[in-house]
Write an enzyme that holds these catalytic residues in place. Structure first.
Site, PDB file in Angstrom:
ATOM      1  N   ASP A 170      -2.026  -7.199   1.751  1.00  0.00           N
ATOM      2  CA  ASP A 170      -2.560  -8.535   1.994  1.00  0.00           C
ATOM      3  C   ASP A 170      -3.941  -8.697   1.385  1.00  0.00           C
ATOM      4  OD1 ASP A 170      -0.382  -9.477   3.377  1.00  0.00           O
ATOM      5  OD2 ASP A 170      -1.024  -8.498   5.216  1.00  0.00           O
ATOM      6  N   ARG A 181       0.825  -1.215   0.000  1.00  0.00           N
ATOM      7  CA  ARG A 181       0.000   0.000   0.000  1.00  0.00           C
ATOM      8  C   ARG A 181       0.860   1.267   0.000  1.00  0.00           C
ATOM      9  NH1 ARG A 181      -5.152  -1.027  -0.482  1.00  0.00           N
ATOM     10  NH2 ARG A 181      -5.895   0.420   1.089  1.00  0.00           N
TER      11      ARG A 181
HETATM   12  C1  UD1 Z   1      -3.662  -0.808   7.812  1.00  0.00           C
HETATM   13  C2  UD1 Z   1      -2.626  -1.824   8.247  1.00  0.00           C
HETATM   14  C3  UD1 Z   1      -3.256  -3.184   8.466  1.00  0.00           C
HETATM   15  C4  UD1 Z   1      -4.415  -3.073   9.447  1.00  0.00           C
HETATM   16  C5  UD1 Z   1      -5.383  -1.992   8.996  1.00  0.00           C
HETATM   17  C6  UD1 Z   1      -6.500  -1.727   9.996  1.00  0.00           C
HETATM   18  C7  UD1 Z   1      -0.589  -1.077   7.229  1.00  0.00           C
HETATM   19  C8  UD1 Z   1       0.485  -1.331   6.234  1.00  0.00           C
HETATM   20  N1  UD1 Z   1      -1.602  -1.914   7.236  1.00  0.00           N
HETATM   21  O1  UD1 Z   1      -4.174  -1.239   6.562  1.00  0.00           O
HETATM   22  O2  UD1 Z   1      -2.264  -4.065   9.004  1.00  0.00           O
HETATM   23  O3  UD1 Z   1      -5.107  -4.300   9.489  1.00  0.00           O
HETATM   24  O4  UD1 Z   1      -4.693  -0.744   8.794  1.00  0.00           O
HETATM   25  O5  UD1 Z   1      -5.963  -1.412  11.254  1.00  0.00           O
HETATM   26  O6  UD1 Z   1      -0.494  -0.168   8.024  1.00  0.00           O
HETATM   27  N2  UD1 Z   1     -11.170   1.435   2.902  1.00  0.00           N
HETATM   28  C9  UD1 Z   1     -11.962   1.860   1.859  1.00  0.00           C
HETATM   29  N3  UD1 Z   1     -11.433   2.793   0.997  1.00  0.00           N
HETATM   30  C10 UD1 Z   1     -10.177   3.310   1.144  1.00  0.00           C
HETATM   31  C11 UD1 Z   1      -9.382   2.864   2.235  1.00  0.00           C
HETATM   32  C12 UD1 Z   1      -9.910   1.925   3.098  1.00  0.00           C
HETATM   33  O7  UD1 Z   1     -13.106   1.411   1.692  1.00  0.00           O
HETATM   34  O8  UD1 Z   1      -9.757   4.152   0.341  1.00  0.00           O
HETATM   35  C13 UD1 Z   1     -11.699   0.402   3.831  1.00  0.00           C
HETATM   36  C14 UD1 Z   1     -10.949  -0.936   3.711  1.00  0.00           C
HETATM   37  O9  UD1 Z   1     -11.421  -1.694   2.619  1.00  0.00           O
HETATM   38  C15 UD1 Z   1     -11.241  -1.576   5.050  1.00  0.00           C
HETATM   39  C16 UD1 Z   1     -11.253  -0.361   5.990  1.00  0.00           C
HETATM   40  O10 UD1 Z   1     -11.450   0.791   5.176  1.00  0.00           O
HETATM   41  O11 UD1 Z   1     -12.508  -2.166   5.036  1.00  0.00           O
HETATM   42  C17 UD1 Z   1      -9.996  -0.214   6.817  1.00  0.00           C
HETATM   43  O12 UD1 Z   1      -8.880  -0.139   5.971  1.00  0.00           O
HETATM   44  P1  UD1 Z   1      -7.581   0.724   6.363  1.00  0.00           P
HETATM   45  O13 UD1 Z   1      -7.729   1.204   7.768  1.00  0.00           O
HETATM   46  O14 UD1 Z   1      -7.376   1.743   5.305  1.00  0.00           O
HETATM   47  O15 UD1 Z   1      -6.443  -0.353   6.303  1.00  0.00           O
HETATM   48  P2  UD1 Z   1      -5.008  -0.217   5.650  1.00  0.00           P
HETATM   49  O16 UD1 Z   1      -4.475   1.164   5.842  1.00  0.00           O
HETATM   50  O17 UD1 Z   1      -5.057  -0.783   4.292  1.00  0.00           O
END
Ligand code: UD1
Length: 440
Positions: A122, A98
Site C-alpha cells: 500500500d 511486499r
Molecule cells: C506490515 C503490515 C501492515 C502493517 C505494518 C505495521 C503486512 C503485509 N503488512 O507492513 O499492514 O500496517 O506491518 O504493523 O503484513 N521500515 C524501514 N525499512 C525497512 C522496513 C520498514 O524504514 O526495511 C519502516 C517503514 O517505512 C515503516 C516502519 O518501518 O515506517 C514499519 O514498517 P513495517 O513494520 O516493516 O511494515 P510492513 O511489514 O511493510
C-alpha cells in the site's frame, strides 16, 4: 458504457444502522507469510482458516513462478515446495506487494541465487526495504539492487545478530525466514512482536525450527538445515474484526464479530471503550451496541499499541462523534492522504506535521503531515471515491454507509486484496451495495 468505463465499481446506498453478525477470516497479514515459510519444508504445508483475499492468489502466483505447487481446498491453502526450480521471481510482480522480498531468504537457502522484483504494498509512506537488505547481507548474502529488482547470492547463510532500527514487521519476518535455515544462531533485537509475526514464528517452530521468544523484543533462532511441512490454523484477522466493530459504532447499530479472539483486540477495545463504547465479550465473539460516544486522542504504535491499520476506520468513526478527536500516526509517515476524500464528503479533518496527541515520534520536525484533527459530528454527503489502499478502502465504504445519500466507489480491487468476502459481509449487515462493471 458508463462514465467509469469497464472498471468494477460499487454504488453504496446508506441504509441506516448496520446490524448483524460477521465472522472474520484468518489474518491476511499472516497467511501470505506462512505460505512463504512453506517454501522451506521438505513436504507440503497446510494453512487453515485462510481468508478469501486476492493477496493469497497473488502470493500463490509468486510461489508457483519459482516452481512451488499451491492449491486451495475450501479455507485451506496447501503449499508444496518439492519442485522449486528457480530463485527468480518474474519482474512482472514489480511493486505488487511486499512478498517477493520475504521469499529471498528461503530461495537463497534452496537455490543459492535469487532475483526478486522491487516490492510494493500500500502507498502509505516510503516503505523502504533497507532493514531487510542489511539483514540479508549480515547473513553473508551478496545483495545488489537495480532499478526494478533485487539480486542476491550466497553459498551459505551464517547465523547473525541484527538490531533493527525500528521493530519492522516485514524485516523481522525476513530475518525469521532466513535464520530458520541458516547455520548457527541468530539473534534479532528490537524485533516486531505483532500477533501475525508470532504466528509465523509458531509455524516455523512446527516445521522444526528452533525459535525462542524473549521478553525484551528479542528472538533467538537456532538454524536447522532441514524443515518439514507443517499444518496450522490462522488466528482471526484483528484488522477485519476492528473494522466491522467500528462499522456498528459509526452507524449506530449492533454488530457481533466472531472468529477473532479478545487477546488480539485488547488495545482496539480499550480505545473504543475510552470513547464510551461498551462490549459484550465471549470466548469467540465481541458485540458492540449503539450508545453515546465522545472524542479522544489516539496514537498509533507497534504491538501491543494501537495498530496503524486500525486508523482509517477510526477516523471515519471520529467524524460521527461530537468534539475534537486526534489521530497521531507514528508508524507510516504518509498514511493520512485518504482524508481528503472524506473532507470532500463534508468531514472536517485537518492534517498537521506536528506530533499531536502524544509525545514526539520519529516524524517529529519533519514535513510529514502525520497528525489528523477531526471535528465531529458531521453529516457526510454521498461522494465519488477511489480507494487508494486496502484500509482506506474500507474506511470509504464506512463513510459511504453513514452518508446522507449514495456514493460511487472505484478501486474495489484494493479492498478485495485484504478483506474477505466484504460485499457479502456488508450485505449481511444490511448495507445496500450494487456492483457494476463486472463481467457477470
Ligand atoms: C506490515 C503490515 C501492515 C502493517 C505494518 C505495521 C503486512 C503485509 N503488512 O507492513 O499492514 O500496517 O506491518 O504493523 O503484513 N521500515 C524501514 N525499512 C525497512 C522496513 C520498514 O524504514 O526495511 C519502516 C517503514 O517505512 C515503516 C516502519 O518501518 O515506517 C514499519 O514498517 P513495517 O513494520 O516493516 O511494515 P510492513 O511489514 O511493510
Amino acid at each position: 458504457m458508463s462514465l467509469l468505463g469497464d472498471e468494477v465499481f460499487w454504488e453504496v446506498e446508506p441504509t441506516g444502522p448496520l446490524h448483524g453478525d460477521v465472522r472474520v477470516a484468518g489474518s491476511k497479514n499472516a497467511v501470505t507469510k506462512l505460505m512463504v515459510a512453506g517454501l522451506l519444508g521438505d513436504s507440503p504445508s497446510y494453512i487453515l482458516n485462510a481468508p478469501m483475499v486476492t493477496e493469497v492468489d497473488i502470493t500463490a502466483g509468486m510461489l508457483t513462478s519459482v516452481g512451488a505447487g499451491v492449491g486451495r481446498e475450501g479455507d485451506t491453502v496447501v503449499v508444496d515446495p518439492s519442485d522449486i526450480c528457480t530463485g527468480s521471481v518474474p519482474v512482472g510482480y514489480f511493486r505488487t506487494n511486499r512478498i517477493p522480498i520475504l521469499m529471498m531468504g528461503p530461495l537463497l537457502h534452496r537455490m543459492g541465487e535469487v532475483s526478486v522484483p522491487l516490492s510494493g504494498g500500500d502507498q502509505i509512506g516510503g516503505r523502504p526495504v533497507d532493514f531487510h537488505l542489511e539483514a540479508l547481507r549480515s547473513f553473508g548474502a551478496e545483495v545488489t539492487v537495480t532499478d526494478d529488482a533485487i539480486h542476491a547470492k550466497a553459498t551459505r547463510l551464517q547465523g547473525t545478530r541484527v538490531r533493527l532500527p525500528f521493530p519492522s514487521v516485514g524485516a523481522t519476518e525476513t530475518i525469521l525466514l532466513t535464520a530458520a535455515v541458516a547455520e548457527g544462531r541468530t539473534v534479532i533485537e528490537n524485533a516486531a512482536m505483532e500477533p501475525e509475526v508470532v504466528e509465523l514464528a509458531l509455524f516455523l517452530q512446527r516445521m522444526g525450527a528452533g525459535i525462542e521468544m524473549r521478553p525484551d523484543r528479542r528472538y533467538v533462532i537456532e538454524g536447522t538445515p532441514k524443515l518439514s511441512g507443517a499444518r496450522q490454523e490462522l488466528g482471526g484477522d484483528r484488522i477485519e474484526a476492528f473494522s466491522y466493530l467500528v462499522a456498528g459504532l459509526a452507524s449506530g447499530g449492533r454488530v457481533q464479530v466472531s472468529g477473532c479472539s479478545q487477546d488480539r483486540l485488547v488495545t482496539a477495545l480499550s480505545t473504543l471503550r475510552r470513547m464510551g463504547a461498551s462490549f459484550d465479550i465471549t470466548e469467540d465473539s465481541v458485540t458492540v451496541a449503539p450508545g453515546e460516544l465522545r472524542s479522544i486522542a489516539v496514537g498509533t504504535s507497534t504491538h501491543p499499541g494501537f495498530m496503524t491499520d486500525w486508523g482509517p476506520p477510526l477516523v471515519v468513526l471520529f467524524t460521527q462523534v461530537p468534539g475534537m478527536s486526534v489521530l497521531h500516526e507514528t508508524v507510516f509517515e504518509d498514511r493520512l492522504g485518504y482524508v481528503e476524500a472524506l473532507d470532500a464528503m463534508g468531514a472536517q479533518v485537518e492534517l498537521y506535521d506536528q506530533c499531536l496527541g502524544g509525545g514526539p515520534c520519529r516524524f517529529h520536525e519533519t514535513d510529514w503531515r502525520h497528525s489528523a484533527v477531526v471535528r465531529g459530528r458531521t453529516q457526510l454527503r454521498g461522494g465519488r471515491l477511489d480507494m487508494p489502499d486496502i484500509r482506506a478502502g474500507f474506511a470509504y465504504i464506512l463513510a459511504a454507509a453513514v452518508a446522507d445519500g449514495p456514493s460511487t466507489i472505484r478501486g474495489i480491487h484494493q479492498l478485495e486484496r485484504g478483506y474477505d468476502r466484504v460485499h457479502e459481509k456488508f450485505a449481511e449487515l444490511g448495507l445496500r451495495i450494487q456492483e457494476f462493471g463486472s463481467a457477470d
